[in-house]
Design a protein around this motif. Sequence first.
Motif, PDB file in Angstrom:
ATOM      1  N   THR A 196       7.064   0.384   3.113  1.00 21.34           N
ATOM      2  CA  THR A 196       6.851   0.147   4.529  1.00 21.34           C
ATOM      3  C   THR A 196       5.516  -0.545   4.765  1.00 21.34           C
ATOM      4  O   THR A 196       5.381  -1.373   5.645  1.00 21.34           O
ATOM      5  CB  THR A 196       6.894   1.469   5.306  1.00 21.34           C
ATOM      6  OG1 THR A 196       7.981   2.223   4.821  1.00 21.34           O
ATOM      7  CG2 THR A 196       7.060   1.238   6.775  1.00 21.34           C
ATOM      8  N   SER A 233       4.235  -2.652   2.987  1.00 25.55           N
ATOM      9  CA  SER A 233       4.163  -4.010   2.466  1.00 25.55           C
ATOM     10  C   SER A 233       4.935  -5.033   3.296  1.00 25.55           C
ATOM     11  O   SER A 233       5.026  -6.181   2.904  1.00 25.55           O
ATOM     12  CB  SER A 233       4.701  -4.031   1.039  1.00 25.55           C
ATOM     13  OG  SER A 233       6.109  -3.928   1.097  1.00 25.55           O
ATOM     14  N   ILE A 234       5.511  -4.603   4.417  1.00 24.05           N
ATOM     15  CA  ILE A 234       6.281  -5.568   5.204  1.00 24.05           C
ATOM     16  C   ILE A 234       5.355  -6.686   5.677  1.00 24.05           C
ATOM     17  O   ILE A 234       4.200  -6.446   5.986  1.00 24.05           O
ATOM     18  CB  ILE A 234       6.884  -4.917   6.462  1.00 24.05           C
ATOM     19  CG1 ILE A 234       7.475  -3.566   6.146  1.00 24.05           C
ATOM     20  CG2 ILE A 234       7.931  -5.805   7.074  1.00 24.05           C
ATOM     21  CD1 ILE A 234       7.884  -2.820   7.385  1.00 24.05           C
ATOM     22  N   GLU A 235       5.944  -7.837   5.770  1.00 20.04           N
ATOM     23  CA  GLU A 235       5.182  -8.959   6.298  1.00 20.04           C
ATOM     24  C   GLU A 235       4.673  -8.644   7.698  1.00 20.04           C
ATOM     25  O   GLU A 235       5.415  -8.076   8.506  1.00 20.04           O
ATOM     26  CB  GLU A 235       6.102 -10.176   6.404  1.00 20.04           C
ATOM     27  CG  GLU A 235       6.047 -11.080   5.228  1.00 20.04           C
ATOM     28  CD  GLU A 235       7.004 -12.214   5.460  1.00 20.04           C
ATOM     29  OE1 GLU A 235       6.849 -12.900   6.475  1.00 20.04           O
ATOM     30  OE2 GLU A 235       7.921 -12.361   4.647  1.00 20.04           O
ATOM     31  N   MET A 283       6.899  -9.666  10.725  1.00 19.89           N
ATOM     32  CA  MET A 283       8.113  -8.850  10.839  1.00 19.89           C
ATOM     33  C   MET A 283       7.750  -7.463  11.348  1.00 19.89           C
ATOM     34  O   MET A 283       8.429  -6.901  12.197  1.00 19.89           O
ATOM     35  CB  MET A 283       8.761  -8.736   9.459  1.00 19.89           C
ATOM     36  CG  MET A 283      10.265  -8.549   9.504  1.00 19.89           C
ATOM     37  SD  MET A 283      10.894  -7.964   7.936  1.00 19.89           S
ATOM     38  CE  MET A 283      11.398  -9.444   7.154  1.00 19.89           C
ATOM     39  N   LYS A 284       6.635  -6.961  10.842  1.00 19.75           N
ATOM     40  CA  LYS A 284       6.214  -5.622  11.225  1.00 19.75           C
ATOM     41  C   LYS A 284       5.880  -5.552  12.723  1.00 19.75           C
ATOM     42  O   LYS A 284       6.306  -4.641  13.431  1.00 19.75           O
ATOM     43  CB  LYS A 284       4.996  -5.211  10.399  1.00 19.75           C
ATOM     44  CG  LYS A 284       4.695  -3.747  10.504  1.00 19.75           C
ATOM     45  CD  LYS A 284       3.568  -3.373   9.595  1.00 19.75           C
ATOM     46  CE  LYS A 284       3.155  -1.957   9.846  1.00 19.75           C
ATOM     47  NZ  LYS A 284       2.035  -1.559   9.008  1.00 19.75           N
ATOM     48  N   LEU A 316      12.546 -14.035   8.270  1.00 21.52           N
ATOM     49  CA  LEU A 316      13.472 -13.452   9.237  1.00 21.52           C
ATOM     50  C   LEU A 316      13.333 -14.160  10.579  1.00 21.52           C
ATOM     51  O   LEU A 316      12.219 -14.417  11.044  1.00 21.52           O
ATOM     52  CB  LEU A 316      13.174 -11.959   9.420  1.00 21.52           C
ATOM     53  CG  LEU A 316      14.038 -11.251  10.451  1.00 21.52           C
ATOM     54  CD1 LEU A 316      15.456 -11.114   9.945  1.00 21.52           C
ATOM     55  CD2 LEU A 316      13.462  -9.901  10.796  1.00 21.52           C
ATOM     56  N   LEU A 353      13.047 -13.968  14.192  1.00 24.04           N
ATOM     57  CA  LEU A 353      12.681 -12.889  15.116  1.00 24.04           C
ATOM     58  C   LEU A 353      13.435 -13.033  16.435  1.00 24.04           C
ATOM     59  O   LEU A 353      14.008 -14.088  16.718  1.00 24.04           O
ATOM     60  CB  LEU A 353      11.173 -12.898  15.366  1.00 24.04           C
ATOM     61  CG  LEU A 353      10.317 -12.743  14.103  1.00 24.04           C
ATOM     62  CD1 LEU A 353       8.853 -12.829  14.446  1.00 24.04           C
ATOM     63  CD2 LEU A 353      10.633 -11.433  13.393  1.00 24.04           C
ATOM     64  N   LYS A 366      13.575  -9.191  -2.278  1.00 21.07           N
ATOM     65  CA  LYS A 366      12.305  -9.042  -1.559  1.00 21.07           C
ATOM     66  C   LYS A 366      12.553  -9.059  -0.042  1.00 21.07           C
ATOM     67  O   LYS A 366      12.044  -8.216   0.709  1.00 21.07           O
ATOM     68  CB  LYS A 366      11.379 -10.191  -1.973  1.00 21.07           C
ATOM     69  CG  LYS A 366      10.213 -10.458  -1.047  1.00 21.07           C
ATOM     70  CD  LYS A 366       9.012  -9.608  -1.422  1.00 21.07           C
ATOM     71  CE  LYS A 366       7.787  -9.943  -0.592  1.00 21.07           C
ATOM     72  NZ  LYS A 366       7.819  -9.344   0.744  1.00 21.07           N
ATOM     73  N   ASP A 377      12.175  -5.792   2.534  1.00 22.93           N
ATOM     74  CA  ASP A 377      11.314  -5.858   3.725  1.00 22.93           C
ATOM     75  C   ASP A 377      12.105  -5.532   4.992  1.00 22.93           C
ATOM     76  O   ASP A 377      11.655  -4.777   5.852  1.00 22.93           O
ATOM     77  CB  ASP A 377      10.732  -7.271   3.875  1.00 22.93           C
ATOM     78  CG  ASP A 377       9.443  -7.412   3.094  1.00 22.93           C
ATOM     79  OD1 ASP A 377       9.111  -6.469   2.349  1.00 22.93           O
ATOM     80  OD2 ASP A 377       8.781  -8.451   3.233  1.00 22.93           O
ATOM     81  N   ALA A 384      12.912  -1.917   5.225  1.00 20.40           N
ATOM     82  CA  ALA A 384      11.722  -1.153   5.597  1.00 20.40           C
ATOM     83  C   ALA A 384      11.424  -1.338   7.081  1.00 20.40           C
ATOM     84  O   ALA A 384      11.070  -0.389   7.781  1.00 20.40           O
ATOM     85  CB  ALA A 384      10.544  -1.602   4.754  1.00 20.40           C
ATOM     86  N   ALA A 385      11.596  -2.558   7.564  1.00 18.48           N
ATOM     87  CA  ALA A 385      11.323  -2.827   8.981  1.00 18.48           C
ATOM     88  C   ALA A 385      12.286  -2.036   9.868  1.00 18.48           C
ATOM     89  O   ALA A 385      11.885  -1.431  10.867  1.00 18.48           O
ATOM     90  CB  ALA A 385      11.449  -4.317   9.260  1.00 18.48           C
ATOM     91  N   ARG A 445      13.584   0.663   9.186  1.00 16.45           N
ATOM     92  CA  ARG A 445      13.265   2.089   9.137  1.00 16.45           C
ATOM     93  C   ARG A 445      12.180   2.483  10.130  1.00 16.45           C
ATOM     94  O   ARG A 445      11.952   3.662  10.369  1.00 16.45           O
ATOM     95  CB  ARG A 445      12.869   2.480   7.715  1.00 16.45           C
ATOM     96  CG  ARG A 445      14.090   2.643   6.801  1.00 16.45           C
ATOM     97  CD  ARG A 445      13.695   2.592   5.348  1.00 16.45           C
ATOM     98  NE  ARG A 445      12.546   3.427   5.082  1.00 16.45           N
ATOM     99  CZ  ARG A 445      12.612   4.723   4.757  1.00 16.45           C
ATOM    100  NH1 ARG A 445      13.789   5.292   4.645  1.00 16.45           N
ATOM    101  NH2 ARG A 445      11.525   5.406   4.532  1.00 16.45           N
ATOM    102  N   MET A 446      11.549   1.496  10.711  1.00 22.39           N
ATOM    103  CA  MET A 446      10.559   1.807  11.743  1.00 22.39           C
ATOM    104  C   MET A 446      11.225   2.200  13.065  1.00 22.39           C
ATOM    105  O   MET A 446      10.571   2.715  13.966  1.00 22.39           O
ATOM    106  CB  MET A 446       9.666   0.589  12.003  1.00 22.39           C
ATOM    107  CG  MET A 446       8.728   0.257  10.863  1.00 22.39           C
ATOM    108  SD  MET A 446       8.037  -1.400  11.058  1.00 22.39           S
ATOM    109  CE  MET A 446       7.085  -1.190  12.550  1.00 22.39           C
ATOM    110  N   GLN A 457       5.342  -7.234  -3.932  1.00 25.01           N
ATOM    111  CA  GLN A 457       4.034  -7.875  -3.953  1.00 25.01           C
ATOM    112  C   GLN A 457       3.015  -7.033  -4.715  1.00 25.01           C
ATOM    113  O   GLN A 457       2.264  -7.534  -5.523  1.00 25.01           O
ATOM    114  CB  GLN A 457       3.522  -8.084  -2.533  1.00 25.01           C
ATOM    115  CG  GLN A 457       4.083  -9.333  -1.905  1.00 25.01           C
ATOM    116  CD  GLN A 457       3.727  -9.424  -0.441  1.00 25.01           C
ATOM    117  OE1 GLN A 457       3.221  -8.466   0.140  1.00 25.01           O
ATOM    118  NE2 GLN A 457       4.003 -10.563   0.139  1.00 25.01           N
ATOM    119  N   GLU A 458       3.044  -5.743  -4.432  1.00 24.03           N
ATOM    120  CA  GLU A 458       2.057  -4.861  -5.051  1.00 24.03           C
ATOM    121  C   GLU A 458       2.176  -4.928  -6.561  1.00 24.03           C
ATOM    122  O   GLU A 458       1.187  -4.903  -7.285  1.00 24.03           O
ATOM    123  CB  GLU A 458       2.249  -3.401  -4.599  1.00 24.03           C
ATOM    124  CG  GLU A 458       1.971  -3.190  -3.152  1.00 24.03           C
ATOM    125  CD  GLU A 458       3.234  -3.271  -2.343  1.00 24.03           C
ATOM    126  OE1 GLU A 458       3.306  -2.583  -1.340  1.00 24.03           O
ATOM    127  OE2 GLU A 458       4.156  -4.019  -2.732  1.00 24.03           O
TER     128      GLU A 458
END
Lengths: 287, 284
Positions: free
Chosen positions: A42, A44-46, A49-50, B166, B168, B222, B226, B229-230, B232-233, B275-276
Amino acid sequence: MFNYAYTLERLSLSLMASNPKGHRLHHFAGSAVHCLAKRARTMSIEPSMKDAFSNYADYLNELNEKRERVVKASRDITMNSKKVIFQVHRMSKYNREEVLDKAEKDLAAVTDQHMSRLVKELQGTDFWKLRRAYSPGVQEYIEAATFCKFCRTGSLLHLDEINATLQPLSDPSNEPLQINILDYILGLADVTGELMRMAIGRISDGELDFAQKICRFVRDIYRELTLIVPHMDDSSDMKTKMDTMLQSVMKIENACFSVHLRGSEYMPMLGSAERGSFLLGVSDMEF
Amino acid sequence: MKSALRNANHLFFATRSLLNPRLPHSRLLVVRLPCSTLSSFGMASGESPALHSSPSVEDQFKEFRNQLEESGSLRERIRMVVNDIESTSRLIQASLLLLHQSRPVPEVLEDAKTQIEVLRERYNQLAEIVRGCPGQYYRYHGDWRSETQTVVSLLAFRYWLESGNLLLHSQAQEELGLNNSDFNLDIEDYLIGICFMSNEMPRYVVNRVTAGDYDCPRKVLKFLTDLHAAFRMLNLRNDFLRKKFDGLKYDLRRVEEVYYDVKIRGLAASGDPMQEQDAKEGQS
């Protein structure tokens, strides 16, 4: 605290990195590592986008909270409108004024306490957007209001009149809440069921004229609505209501019919003074 | 007349016994009255002509009918435009499907682009119609909802192919020419559309690898990671969007599997989707 989280994050990452199977592993493991890996992701999201998604999250949160408040208000409206309807049913020819006064007072309380909550919530496009959240309450409210009004005056409470009573609830800065035609019609369809119960009760109390008045009223509503149903947005719901309504109309008609017959049988024998008391004996039917 | 009378008798019996079960049965026989008595009932009731069917009641319902007819014809117009939108989005879909047959990406994107112009025009028409009834966007929302979700998924997929990012919400509105309009793109529709887009990814990845593009799974993984994860917010309700989001998870898994298959065979490029981890590998 930060340090601890950071170490765990590193740990989970190195776990994943050390093994090409890590991607599969973390997905199926369902362990603490799994959770942390997700949290690490989470982070690491761009950024673009975040940012966008945190806006969407705010939007959804706000919408859901509002919807929840509207649903709650709608439920309170339903519950209290039902109480008003029960109060009206307590009416008989002896206590009419008193019972209706109380019913009207209760209805006014529903308007002030609960409908006002809806008025506050629903602004602009919410009115149609959240219709499904508030529609059941509003229908019940219309049912109670029209039922009260009919028992008081014998006439139909119009949509404009209802909307006029809601007008003072909104601040000048807010848009006034206007109940839409569809909810009004759906509520009106429900009121015939209550009127049917009322008519049967009145017959058993010997108030034949009132029962007949109800009968005519309900017939008129049924006839008018027959013309409207095909134009309604979601007519499937309304069609079942129309079937129920026809059942109610027929029940009233049959009851009136049988009383007509009986009236002409006994009247000459018992005299008009006895009529009421005779009919009072027929009190315990259940519909 | 005779059958009507029989019916009436029958009804009377039924109702009467219903009304008062205590009534002695013998009394019911009284019902066999001569015809003349029956026909006089209507007058015996003493009812006055219906007063409450007042003109105002009829007027109200007439007004309702007019308004509902109006909204019905508006809906007709909306549906016609939405039909056009649907067929245009089908054309876009068909052109994007050529990707799976390894048609060069720029060519495919160009095709789709011309169709998006058409789409923008249609959405302007739609906005024009809905402008006629301010505040009622959501009354008719159901009529363009699913079509718009498909449109978003196509726009987003095309945009991703072009830029690797993405699309938006504001950009999607921009592409449809809706940014300065009161007719906006509903955020939930946008999000559902994005989930639809992710459904396209596993197939794309599989076909790209078959065509020899071994780097593709890494990029897609990748992106989808992302995206997941997005998503999931968001705090989702138990609704359609939630279901679609759950579907995204399976797309992600499928892409992970493809990536894994490619990687253990040493076919993948050295880059890593995270990335990490890139950074970590750089350190070690």
